[in-house]
Design a protein around this motif. Structure first.
Motif, PDB file in Angstrom:
ATOM      1  N   ILE A  30      -5.499   2.013   1.584  1.00 42.90           N
ATOM      2  CA  ILE A  30      -4.898   3.101   0.789  1.00 42.90           C
ATOM      3  C   ILE A  30      -5.753   4.372   0.898  1.00 42.90           C
ATOM      4  O   ILE A  30      -5.229   5.484   0.960  1.00 42.90           O
ATOM      5  CB  ILE A  30      -4.715   2.664  -0.683  1.00 42.90           C
ATOM      6  CG1 ILE A  30      -3.599   1.626  -0.776  1.00 42.90           C
ATOM      7  CG2 ILE A  30      -4.399   3.858  -1.592  1.00 42.90           C
ATOM      8  CD1 ILE A  30      -3.477   0.939  -2.127  1.00 42.90           C
TER       9      ILE A  30
ATOM     10  N   ILE B 158      -6.029   7.739 -10.197  1.00 45.75           N
ATOM     11  CA  ILE B 158      -7.052   7.424  -9.190  1.00 45.75           C
ATOM     12  C   ILE B 158      -7.039   8.482  -8.091  1.00 45.75           C
ATOM     13  O   ILE B 158      -8.083   8.985  -7.666  1.00 45.75           O
ATOM     14  CB  ILE B 158      -6.801   6.023  -8.582  1.00 45.75           C
ATOM     15  CG1 ILE B 158      -6.942   4.938  -9.655  1.00 45.75           C
ATOM     16  CG2 ILE B 158      -7.753   5.757  -7.425  1.00 45.75           C
ATOM     17  CD1 ILE B 158      -6.506   3.554  -9.198  1.00 45.75           C
TER      18      ILE B 158
ATOM     19  N   CYS C 181       0.800  -1.237   0.000  1.00 48.12           N
ATOM     20  CA  CYS C 181       0.000   0.000   0.000  1.00 48.12           C
ATOM     21  C   CYS C 181       0.827   1.280   0.000  1.00 48.12           C
ATOM     22  O   CYS C 181       0.446   2.260  -0.656  1.00 48.12           O
ATOM     23  CB  CYS C 181      -0.922   0.025   1.222  1.00 48.12           C
ATOM     24  SG  CYS C 181      -2.166  -1.264   1.220  1.00 48.12           S
TER      25      CYS C 181
ATOM     26  N   ASN D 134      -9.391   1.447  -7.064  1.00 47.58           N
ATOM     27  CA  ASN D 134      -8.259   0.787  -6.388  1.00 47.58           C
ATOM     28  C   ASN D 134      -8.325  -0.729  -6.539  1.00 47.58           C
ATOM     29  O   ASN D 134      -7.322  -1.386  -6.843  1.00 47.58           O
ATOM     30  CB  ASN D 134      -8.284   1.093  -4.878  1.00 47.58           C
ATOM     31  CG  ASN D 134      -7.918   2.528  -4.571  1.00 47.58           C
ATOM     32  OD1 ASN D 134      -7.449   3.259  -5.433  1.00 47.58           O
ATOM     33  ND2 ASN D 134      -8.136   2.938  -3.335  1.00 47.58           N
TER      34      ASN D 134
ATOM     35  N   PHE E  86      -2.339   4.682 -10.106  1.00 47.01           N
ATOM     36  CA  PHE E  86      -2.733   5.319  -8.851  1.00 47.01           C
ATOM     37  C   PHE E  86      -2.606   6.838  -8.891  1.00 47.01           C
ATOM     38  O   PHE E  86      -3.232   7.527  -8.087  1.00 47.01           O
ATOM     39  CB  PHE E  86      -1.957   4.723  -7.668  1.00 47.01           C
ATOM     40  CG  PHE E  86      -2.681   3.556  -7.064  1.00 47.01           C
ATOM     41  CD1 PHE E  86      -3.637   3.743  -6.086  1.00 47.01           C
ATOM     42  CD2 PHE E  86      -2.435   2.268  -7.513  1.00 47.01           C
ATOM     43  CE1 PHE E  86      -4.333   2.675  -5.560  1.00 47.01           C
ATOM     44  CE2 PHE E  86      -3.119   1.190  -6.994  1.00 47.01           C
ATOM     45  CZ  PHE E  86      -4.080   1.389  -6.011  1.00 47.01           C
TER      46      PHE E  86
ATOM     47  N   THR F  93      -4.650   8.300   1.146  1.00 47.33           N
ATOM     48  CA  THR F  93      -4.981   9.204   0.034  1.00 47.33           C
ATOM     49  C   THR F  93      -5.978  10.275   0.479  1.00 47.33           C
ATOM     50  O   THR F  93      -5.787  11.464   0.225  1.00 47.33           O
ATOM     51  CB  THR F  93      -5.613   8.405  -1.119  1.00 47.33           C
ATOM     52  OG1 THR F  93      -4.740   7.342  -1.471  1.00 47.33           O
ATOM     53  CG2 THR F  93      -5.865   9.278  -2.328  1.00 47.33           C
TER      54      THR F  93
ATOM     55  N   SER G 221      -7.115  -1.773  -0.758  1.00 49.21           N
ATOM     56  CA  SER G 221      -7.780  -0.603  -1.326  1.00 49.21           C
ATOM     57  C   SER G 221      -8.342   0.265  -0.215  1.00 49.21           C
ATOM     58  O   SER G 221      -8.159   1.483  -0.191  1.00 49.21           O
ATOM     59  CB  SER G 221      -8.897  -1.056  -2.257  1.00 49.21           C
ATOM     60  OG  SER G 221      -9.843  -0.036  -2.427  1.00 49.21           O
TER      61      SER G 221
ATOM     62  N   SER H 288      -0.625   8.339  -4.998  1.00 44.14           N
ATOM     63  CA  SER H 288      -2.047   8.662  -4.996  1.00 44.14           C
ATOM     64  C   SER H 288      -2.337   9.897  -4.138  1.00 44.14           C
ATOM     65  O   SER H 288      -3.169  10.739  -4.501  1.00 44.14           O
ATOM     66  CB  SER H 288      -2.797   7.440  -4.453  1.00 44.14           C
ATOM     67  OG  SER H 288      -4.148   7.607  -4.578  1.00 44.14           O
TER      68      SER H 288
END
Lengths: 335, 141
Positions: A263, A226, A132, A241, A223, A267, A260, A139
């Motif tokens: 993360i 994203i 991650c 993700n 990423f 983020t 996901s 990200s």
């Protein structure tokens, strides 16, 4: 903490189907209560005049947001989509609040959900720090840029872009095929360098599953985009993700879903601060939504075993498509 | 690869991160609830009168800040006695938990001489601290 936990259990018990229907009724049927004038608070002089009251009591819409996010939380768990991807376009299209505040709230809702899920995911190995951290680094930089762009662009443009993005997500969810354990012939050089590999216990069989990843460069590249979308639209980005971690990098589906979620906690933290410092996080909107999401998530986990997720997934796809269209139309009208 | 018998023990850094995150998220929730009760019960006057929020929040955030005096950047520190700012303390606490968790795992990677992850964690902390510092924001005073 036991008191807090007991409070949640109590409220969760009260959050029956009836309250869900009430929430939707307040939001959707309350003759666009919502739309314009009925939410209008009268000028100060009028308010002080005897016999004249505000059109709608102030507590009605935080209550509606709270109940609505309980529903969103349940749907998010049962279908595996992030809460913000449902919350932002629907609330943004229905309520007369500016999208800036709704996106700020959407990010906080996604962030809180990720923070609460994080500890157990990390402990059982379904979220992996080594996998991650590099993804989250790129990200989060991109999400700051996205948040600043989103807050700077004219509102109708953001509304139209959100509509397009939500429609694309709906199509992506319809067509994407994920694999429980993708075949990874060998880790690539970056994955070896970063030691991206791990293990978890498969709950259905009790077996230990060892995994590694490949195509790490493509994953890192993805990423960036994203993160930008997450910051710009206030979406959690779990919708993107998971496919990247699973279909591009080759992480097992359970690890992809868990990682996901984790993360998002990094983020969304970076983008959330941009919204907080810009003044776009209002407690009257954000806190009922966060609390509703936490309760909905807990109720959803309990309902998960007895729910036909395929049917609800179709319902969510229809809901997302409608929300995307509403956002698109609202943006085009305001342009 | 699937093997039936081995035990699965997660990395030390991962366990440390999980433990700290659990404690912080619980504290954050408690602060959030207490702050919100203080706000809606009217124990402290808000910066923006509660009945005006829905009306004012129809405008963009820059206009909202100008019209209501709602603090942007670090201005909230000057309004710590106000109900709506107190309510937002829980939100801000939750938004710092990741930074504290990353700081906690940094010595683990540094101690292992894991240069890649020491640098990644340091960069991530720097980015989040920059974001939390208010360097990146739109509008405001």
């Amino acid at each position: 903490m036991r008191i807090v936990s007991a409070l949640f259990r109590m409220v969760a018990a009260v959050a029956s189907a009836r309250t869900m229907i009430t929430a939707l009724a307040v939001l959707v049927l309350h003759p666009r209560a919502v739309a314009a004038e009925s939410w209008t608070i009268l000028p100060a002089a009028a308010v002080t005049s005897p016999g004249i009251a505000t059109a709608t009591p102030w507590w009605l819409w935080p209550l509606a947001l709270f109940l609505f996010t309980i529903l969103v939380g349940i749907i998010a768990v049962v279908t595996g989509v992030g809460g913000a991807v449902i919350f932002v376009p629907i609330i943004g299209s229905i309520l007369p609040l500016n999208l800036d505040f709704i996106r700020g709230t959407g990010l906080m809702v996604a962030l809180t959900g990720a923070l609460y899920a994080g500890p157990s995911l990390l402990r059982i190995g379904l979220a992996d720090l080594r996998l991650c951290l590099p993804m989250a680094l790129l990200s989060s930089v991109a999400s700051i840029a996205g948040a600043m762009v989103g807050l700077s662009l004219p509102a109708p443009i953001v509304q139209v872009a959100l509509g397009v993005a939500i429609l694309c997500i709906a199509v992506f969810m319809m067509t994407g095929k994920q694999h429980s354990r993708p075949h990874v012939p060998a880790p690539d050089r970056i994955a070896v360098l970063l030691g991206m590999a791990g293990s978890y216990r498969e709950s259905t069989t009790g077996d230990r599953v060892d995994w590694t990843v490949h195509r790490t460069g493509w994953g890192l590249f993805s990423f960036v985009f994203i993160g930008f979308a997450a910051g710009m639209f206030g979406l959690g980005a779990g919708w993107a993700n998971v496919p990247v971690l699973n279909m591009v990098l080759g992480a097992p589906l359970k690890v992809a879903v868990g990682s996901s979620k984790f993360i998002l906690s990094i983020t969304d933290t970076s983008a959330a601060w941009v919204y907080i410092h810009s003044g776009a996080v209002l407690p009257l909107i954000t806190i009922p939504s966060i609390l509703g999401m936490i309760i909905g998530t807990r109720v959803g986990v309990k309902l998960l075993a007895n729910t036909k997720s395929d049917k609800i997934r179709i319902f969510v796809l229809v809901l997302l498509s409608l929300a995307g269209l509403m956002s698109l139309v609202k943006g085009i009208r305001a342009w | 690869m699937v093997t039936p018998d081995d035990t699965v023990v997660q990395d030390n850094a991962q366990r440390r991160y999980a433990d700290l995150l659990l404690v912080q998220s619980r504290i954050g929730l408690a602060i959030l609830l207490i702050g919100f009760v203080v706000y809606i019960a009217g124990f402290a006057d808000p910066v923006v009168p509660i009945a005006e929020v829905s009306e004012q929040a129809r405008s963009r955030v820059e206009q909202f800040v100008t019209a209501t005096g709602w603090p942007s950047g670090w201005d909230w520190v000057k309004h710590l006695q106000r109900g709506d700012v107190i309510a937002n303390l829980g939100v801000m606490f939750l938004s710092t938990t990741t930074i504290l968790c990353l700081i906690a795992v940094l010595p683990v990677y540094a101690g292992r001489r894991d240069a890649c992850y020491t640098v990644i964690v340091l960069l991530q902390i720097a980015i989040l601290v920059f974001a939390a510092s208010g360097v990146f924001r739109v509008g405001g005073h």
